[in-house]
Scaffold this motif. Structure first.
Motif, PDB file in Angstrom:
ATOM      1  N   GLU A 103      46.780 -41.459 -30.248  1.00 47.53           N
ATOM      2  CA  GLU A 103      47.068 -41.383 -28.860  1.00 47.53           C
ATOM      3  C   GLU A 103      45.892 -40.747 -27.983  1.00 47.53           C
ATOM      4  O   GLU A 103      45.333 -41.265 -26.918  1.00 47.53           O
ATOM      5  N   ARG A 158      42.490 -35.406 -23.646  1.00 44.18           N
ATOM      6  CA  ARG A 158      43.963 -35.521 -22.797  1.00 44.18           C
ATOM      7  C   ARG A 158      43.759 -35.232 -21.308  1.00 44.18           C
ATOM      8  O   ARG A 158      43.012 -34.143 -21.226  1.00 44.18           O
ATOM      9  N   THR A 187      50.947 -32.357 -19.636  1.00 44.49           N
ATOM     10  CA  THR A 187      50.069 -33.148 -20.261  1.00 44.49           C
ATOM     11  C   THR A 187      51.229 -34.579 -20.803  1.00 44.49           C
ATOM     12  O   THR A 187      52.532 -34.368 -20.655  1.00 44.49           O
ATOM     13  N   LYS A 188      50.612 -35.652 -21.087  1.00 46.88           N
ATOM     14  CA  LYS A 188      51.515 -36.605 -21.553  1.00 46.88           C
ATOM     15  C   LYS A 188      51.852 -36.393 -23.038  1.00 46.88           C
ATOM     16  O   LYS A 188      50.643 -36.151 -23.987  1.00 46.88           O
ATOM     17  N   LYS A 189      52.999 -36.530 -23.469  1.00 46.37           N
ATOM     18  CA  LYS A 189      53.373 -36.406 -24.798  1.00 46.37           C
ATOM     19  C   LYS A 189      52.848 -37.623 -25.592  1.00 46.37           C
ATOM     20  O   LYS A 189      52.932 -38.698 -25.335  1.00 46.37           O
ATOM     21  N   ARG A 238      60.340 -38.744 -19.406  1.00 47.72           N
ATOM     22  CA  ARG A 238      60.615 -38.374 -20.643  1.00 47.72           C
ATOM     23  C   ARG A 238      59.333 -38.138 -21.627  1.00 47.72           C
ATOM     24  O   ARG A 238      59.382 -37.500 -22.615  1.00 47.72           O
ATOM     25  N   ASP A 239      58.060 -38.642 -21.030  1.00 44.23           N
ATOM     26  CA  ASP A 239      56.819 -38.500 -21.879  1.00 44.23           C
ATOM     27  C   ASP A 239      56.077 -37.460 -21.313  1.00 44.23           C
ATOM     28  O   ASP A 239      54.886 -37.268 -21.578  1.00 44.23           O
ATOM     29  N   ARG A 240      56.649 -36.490 -20.634  1.00 45.76           N
ATOM     30  CA  ARG A 240      55.656 -35.394 -20.196  1.00 45.76           C
ATOM     31  C   ARG A 240      56.033 -34.249 -20.959  1.00 45.76           C
ATOM     32  O   ARG A 240      57.130 -33.996 -21.492  1.00 45.76           O
ATOM     33  N   GLU A 241      54.843 -33.587 -21.337  1.00 47.84           N
ATOM     34  CA  GLU A 241      54.858 -32.442 -22.250  1.00 47.84           C
ATOM     35  C   GLU A 241      54.410 -31.361 -21.447  1.00 47.84           C
ATOM     36  O   GLU A 241      53.194 -31.176 -20.935  1.00 47.84           O
ATOM     37  N   ASP A 242      55.198 -29.919 -21.582  1.00 48.32           N
ATOM     38  CA  ASP A 242      54.780 -28.645 -20.905  1.00 48.32           C
ATOM     39  C   ASP A 242      54.126 -28.115 -21.890  1.00 48.32           C
ATOM     40  O   ASP A 242      54.581 -27.524 -23.167  1.00 48.32           O
ATOM     41  N   ILE A 243      52.744 -27.533 -21.535  1.00 53.39           N
ATOM     42  CA  ILE A 243      52.011 -26.855 -22.417  1.00 53.39           C
ATOM     43  C   ILE A 243      51.465 -25.659 -21.748  1.00 53.39           C
ATOM     44  O   ILE A 243      50.269 -25.037 -22.052  1.00 53.39           O
TER      45      ILE A 243
END
Length: 686
Positions: A148, A279, A419-421, A431-436
């Motif tokens: 990725e 990323r 960021t993008k998962k 569905r491809d979002r990632e909470d950091i």
């Protein structure tokens, strides 16, 4: 995966640090005589190669294989000998500078070493960072993630206000043939010493400086938030980095125009091309702290009108961006104490100078979370970006500062960091979002979060002055501005304030609500509507103040990205209690529909259709679709006729897939009257 490697006419060797490669050497005047002929390979980097600076590698060829090699040294041995050819294996050190190397082959006779002949290999040799190799400083232990963060050519960048953000598709295209040459041009203009180009900390700091052109150093992109991009390409029209890098390489000039998410997209392209895991990170509700106070300060005069200039900072004004986008890069940090390696934040958007240049980072994300502002680089600025307190001040001649604190919000900034998962791409949703968020700060409202912020305050003299000011005492009126997450373009919306009189006395209230169209950086564009009211409230009474805004009032005042900000100010005349708050939201535009056949064959022309409905009651002029897919077509611009009010427009394009498997196509639409229209689709090529 690099196009330059696969060029059928002039293939270019591209290697990574710490790896071995083979080459064949053919002799035109007879065969190689071991023991009699002496061969040295000399690898040169930069204008003045020097072995002591790591910019020159010398390999004496023998048939003896070295069993245990030092990963910091060049070495090579002869694998096989033919009639007039030898096959050689060369190992590259894991710490050499990255960029273009040149190879020389020096031959001589052992008996007369002074009679040397030197052959210059004409092709350039690229050597890149190697995150798969444990001795490289950019090594990522979980190698699966490199698929990725180094190899993925298409991603998403989250843009928009909190509550209505969306993942905007972006083609990084790091393997395109123009990318590495454009990066080399950028690095040479940066004046970063060639001997320092193996240090990922220094390289990433230079990338954050050179992707923007604010220092007039020949950087890649010109930043512009004016809304007028007639002499260049509007930021919202770009589909990815390749067109930007190609234009930079062709013109040798900075490219117009970029904004934070465009800068971040290009940074990811540059880093992934060089082999640095990277990323894109989006901070929804992002603070721009202009005076290192770790607070975002807004001032009001005695009549509750906003004061545009910051009276305590002559050099600039604090602001809150609806969202801001930067990058993370992955590396060890030998310059910091243990525990601060891993993801590092860098930001190429020119906001504030750092060491006299528009650059930011790399700031250890762990240092940001801990409030360790004494560590390099720009940790304090990043702490404020994600965790500053929002303060409101009102003119007060009796106060030592001339202003008294009327409001403090500890939760508004850094609402969500995305960021993008990895390994997932959702063209139709999130569905491809990632909470950091929790990698940047402790959970809001916890004691740990306050302690980390106060730890940062201790490291800033300016912040100490602001945080020693006492908070407003609890007063007997309660106020709330109701948040609006998003409004569909063409809909009516309301700004609503709830006011509760918790006292046992009648209170005289003065209230004002104002709506502005704003740029996503927080700067005002146009006044949309303003409402004021004075009224009395009985003990225990609850009042609702509303301001209704119809499409006719806001449509012609919206600027790019459709951001609106609401300001609310309420004053209690008897107690002089004053409250101020603000909310911002986004007016949502329709997406581009992309229709593709169920089956798309490899290397054959296929027709696709793009379309969307004009949501405005006005004609759209100078209309263009921008289309890009790394293995489908490159930077295709398709003009279309004017689009009438409420018209459903449709246009046909052709693609010719060069690779089989799952591919991604990204499209944007731009006109004079309406832009920031995007869409994407997954395509299966058979």
């Amino acid at each position: 995966m690099f196009d330059m490697v696969n060029d059928s006419e002039l293939p270019t060797p591209i290697f990574r640090r710490g790896m071995k490669f083979t080459l064949a050497i053919r002799f035109v005047n007879g065969r190689f005589r071991e023991g009699e002929d002496k061969i040295r390979l000399m690898f040169n980097f930069g204008p003045t190669p020097n072995p002591l600076k790591g910019t020159k590698g010398i390999v004496l060829l023998t048939s003896t294989k070295i069993e245990e090699q030092d990963d910091k040294l060049w070495y090579g041995n002869i694998l096989a000998k033919g009639e007039d050819t030898i096959t050689v294996e060369v190992a590259i050190p894991s710490s050499v500078p990255v960029g273009i190397w040149k190879l020389q082959i020096e031959t001589s006779d052992v008996k007369s070493p002074e009679n040397k002949k030197v052959y210059d290999y004409e092709s350039e040799i690229y050597i890149l960072f190697n995150p798969w190799m444990c001795h490289d400083l950019v090594h990522m232990p979980d190698k699966r993630l490199l698929d990725e963060y180094v190899l993925q050519e298409v991603g998403k960048i989250w843009v928009g206000a909190y509550g209505s953000s969306k993942g905007r598709e972006w083609v990084f295209g790091q393997f395109n043939s123009c990318i590495l040459p454009a990066i080399m041009l950028m690095l040479d203009r940066s004046n970063l010493p060639h001997s320092s180009r193996g240090d990922p900390v220094k390289v990433c700091r230079i990338i954050s400086k050179m992707v923007n052109s604010n220092d007039e150093d020949g950087g890649i992109l010109i930043g512009d938030w004016s809304g007028d991009y007639s002499d260049g390409t509007a930021p919202s029209a770009w589909t990815g980095s390749v067109a930007i890098m190609q234009e930079y390489l062709d013109t040798q000039e900075p490219v117009p125009y970029g904004q934070c998410w465009v800068f971040a997209g290009v940074v990811t392209t540059v880093c992934r091309a060089l082999g640095i895991p990277s990323r894109v990170v989006s901070n929804l509700v992002s603070a721009h702290d202009a005076n290192s106070s770790l607070t975002i300060d807004k001032y009001y005069d005695k009549d509750d009108e906003p004061i545009e200039e910051d009276p305590n900072n002559p050099y600039g004004e604090d602001s809150i961006w609806n969202y801001h986008v930067w990058n993370e890069v992955y590396m060890a940090r030998p310059d910091l104490p243990p525990g601060y390696g891993g993801w590092q934040a860098i930001d190429a958007t020119p906001q504030e100078v750092s060491s006299n240049f528009y650059q930011c980072g790399p700031a250890s994300v762990e240092a940001i979370k801990q409030g360790a502002v004494g560590y390099n680089y720009d940790v304090s600025f990043m702490v404020a970006s994600v965790n500053a307190d929002v303060l409101r001040w009102k003119e007060d001649p009796n106060h030592v500062l001339g202003y008294s604190k009327i409001y403090c919000n500890k939760y508004h900034v850094g609402r969500c960091i995305l960021t993008k998962k990895p390994f997932l791409f959702d063209p139709n949703g999130d569905r491809d979002r990632e909470d950091i968020t929790l990698t940047y700060k402790q959970r809001e409202g916890t004691e740990a979060e306050r302690l980390s912020l106060l730890n940062a305050v201790r490291g800033s003299e300016m912040a100490k002055k602001f945080f020693t000011m006492p908070d407003v005492e609890l007063e007997d009126m309660e106020f709330k501005l109701h948040d609006l997450d998003k409004v569909m373009i063409g809909d009516t919306f309301q700004a609503v304030i709830s006011i509760t009189n918790k006292s046992k006395q009648v209170r005289s209230i003065g209230a004002a609500i104002t709506a502005y169209s704003i740029y996503y950086t927080g700067l005002k564009a146009s006044l949309i509507e303003k409402a004021k009211g004075d009224f009395a409230m009985q003990p225990g009474e609850v009042q609702i103040m509303k301001m209704t805004i119809t499409p006719s009032k806001y449509l012609d005042k919206l600027v790019e990205y459709g951001m609106v900000k609401l300001y609310a100010v309420v004053t209690v005349k008897e107690t002089r209690q004053t409250w101020a708050d603000e909310d911002d939201f986004q007016v949502i535009k329709p997406p581009i529909r992309i229709q593709v056949p169920a089956e798309i064959p490899l290397n054959k022309n296929t027709t696709i259709t793009l379309g969307f409905k004009n949501p405005l009651n006005m004609v759209l002029t100078k209309c263009k679709f921008y289309i890009h897919g790394p293995a489908l077509l490159k930077n295709y611009i398709l003009a279309c006729p004017d689009v009438q009010p409420q018209q459903d427009v449709s246009i046909v394009a052709g693609i010719n897939p060069r690779s089989s498997g799952e591919q991604i196509l990204v499209a944007t639409f731009h006109s004079v009257e309406l832009h920031d229209i995007t869409g994407s689709v997954k395509i299966q090529v058979y």
